[in-house]
Write an enzyme that holds these catalytic residues in place. Structure first.
Site, PDB file in Angstrom:
ATOM      1  N   ASP A   1     -32.324  39.209  27.171  1.00 39.02           N
ATOM      2  CA  ASP A   1     -33.109  38.179  26.508  1.00 39.02           C
ATOM      3  C   ASP A   1     -32.095  37.116  26.040  1.00 39.02           C
ATOM      4  OD1 ASP A   1     -35.192  36.901  25.006  1.00 39.02           O
ATOM      5  OD2 ASP A   1     -34.390  37.865  23.209  1.00 39.02           O
TER       6      ASP A   1
ATOM      7  N   ASP B   1     -32.715  34.243  23.178  1.00 41.58           N
ATOM      8  CA  ASP B   1     -32.731  33.907  21.749  1.00 41.58           C
ATOM      9  C   ASP B   1     -32.563  35.163  20.897  1.00 41.58           C
ATOM     10  OD1 ASP B   1     -33.386  31.065  22.083  1.00 41.58           O
ATOM     11  OD2 ASP B   1     -35.315  31.776  22.800  1.00 41.58           O
TER      12      ASP B   1
ATOM     13  N   GLY C   1     -39.813  36.272  20.688  1.00 41.16           N
ATOM     14  CA  GLY C   1     -40.051  36.656  22.083  1.00 41.16           C
ATOM     15  C   GLY C   1     -41.365  36.144  22.648  1.00 41.16           C
TER      16      GLY C   1
ATOM     17  N   ARG D   1     -44.183  29.612  23.493  1.00 40.89           N
ATOM     18  CA  ARG D   1     -44.494  28.507  22.583  1.00 40.89           C
ATOM     19  C   ARG D   1     -45.999  28.401  22.358  1.00 40.89           C
ATOM     20  NH1 ARG D   1     -42.052  22.964  24.581  1.00 40.89           N
ATOM     21  NH2 ARG D   1     -40.369  24.393  25.104  1.00 40.89           N
TER      22      ARG D   1
ATOM     23  N   SER E   1     -38.265  31.488  26.790  1.00 39.05           N
ATOM     24  CA  SER E   1     -38.009  30.095  26.413  1.00 39.05           C
ATOM     25  C   SER E   1     -37.933  29.157  27.608  1.00 39.05           C
ATOM     26  CB  SER E   1     -36.701  30.007  25.638  1.00 39.05           C
ATOM     27  OG  SER E   1     -36.391  28.653  25.383  1.00 39.05           O
TER      28      SER E   1
ATOM     29  N   ASN F   1     -36.429  26.415  27.252  1.00 39.11           N
ATOM     30  CA  ASN F   1     -35.154  25.715  27.011  1.00 39.11           C
ATOM     31  C   ASN F   1     -33.951  26.548  27.459  1.00 39.11           C
ATOM     32  OD1 ASN F   1     -36.018  23.264  25.485  1.00 39.11           O
ATOM     33  ND2 ASN F   1     -36.886  24.791  24.119  1.00 39.11           N
TER      34      ASN F   1
ATOM     35  N   ASP G   1     -34.006  41.504  21.247  1.00 43.47           N
ATOM     36  CA  ASP G   1     -33.971  41.501  19.770  1.00 43.47           C
ATOM     37  C   ASP G   1     -35.372  41.472  19.160  1.00 43.47           C
ATOM     38  OD1 ASP G   1     -34.563  38.804  20.532  1.00 43.47           O
ATOM     39  OD2 ASP G   1     -34.090  38.215  18.468  1.00 43.47           O
TER      40      ASP G   1
END
Ligand code: BG6
Ligand code: MG
Length: 218
Positions: A9, A11, A46, A49, A116, A118, A170
């Site tokens: 993952d 972030d 996780g 958006r 994400s 991004n 996480d």
């Protein structure tokens, strides 16, 4: 256990952008007059958006039209980009760069499995794009974690069976996604927040690949 690949993952695992997402959602929640706590943030880690926005609107009892929702997602992302724009190679979390290099040197494939949109931009800023054999992110998936789609796409792209791919996550939603897809998973963070992971480590500092394997076998 023999692993042929690892899926990371982004972030909160490779870089502490999870903190930026938290601040960005908090700002949007404040603008909307919706209370937003640390517990809410744990639910959203996780999660995509669009699903995160739905969670927030639902919490505030707000019904909005699709155009307004798009504007709000744009605003949240603008807050996030403002916080993440100075991301640089030194921001990679301790130990993660050396683990990625070690995996490659041992012939273990490496994929990104992030919700994400991004992700590529962040990996570029960290100077870590080259560390991955394949990237699957929020631009490729239709179903957000806890659905396993992101990890299944990663395993498929690598041509490796889920049981032979170790996932690092996480977020509880990400751990549930990995388990639902049949992947072994290591939680990154605190046991209290990642209760469904069999193995949780605080981060990669002091963890070489052999240390990770030892934790899994313990
Ligand atoms: C996940 C984060 O990796 O990506 C979430 O844990 C975030 O907090 C999600 O909402 C979507 O990110 P982005 O960058 O596409 O808004
Ligand atoms: Mg995460």
């Amino acid at each position: 256990m023999v692993f042929k690949a690892c899926i990371f993952d982004l972030d909160g695992v490779i870089v502490d952008t999870a903190a930026h997402h938290f601040v960005a959602w908090s700002r949007l929640a404040e603008e909307l007059g919706v209370p937003f706590s640390h517990e809410d943030n744990e639910q959203l880690k996780g999660v995509s958006r669009v699903d995160s926005l739905e969670y927030l609107l639902n919490k505030g009892g707000l019904m909005l039209d699709p155009a307004t929702k798009l504007k709000l997602m744009y605003r949240k992302n603008a807050h996030y980009l403002e916080l993440a724009r100075n991301t640089e190679p030194a921001d990679a979390l301790p130990g993660v760069r050396s683990l990625l290099i070690e995996l490659r040197s041992q012939g273990i494939k490496v994929a990104l499995g992030s919700s994400s949109k991004n992700a590529t931009m962040i990996l570029e800023r960290l100077d870590l794009l080259e560390a991955f054999d394949t990237l699957v992110d929020g631009n490729h998936i239709t179903l957000s974690k806890p659905d396993p789609e992101v990890f299944l796409m990663g395993a498929k792209a690598l041509g490796i069976h889920p049981a032979e791919c170790l996932v690092f996550e996480d977020a509880q939603a990400g751990i549930d996604a990995a388990l639902a897809g049949g992947f072994p998973v290591v939680g990154i963070g605190q046991v209290s927040e990642l209760s469904r992971a069999k193995v949780v480590i605080p981060g990669f500092s002091n963890y070489k690949w052999s240390d990770v394997l030892r934790e899994l076998e313990a």
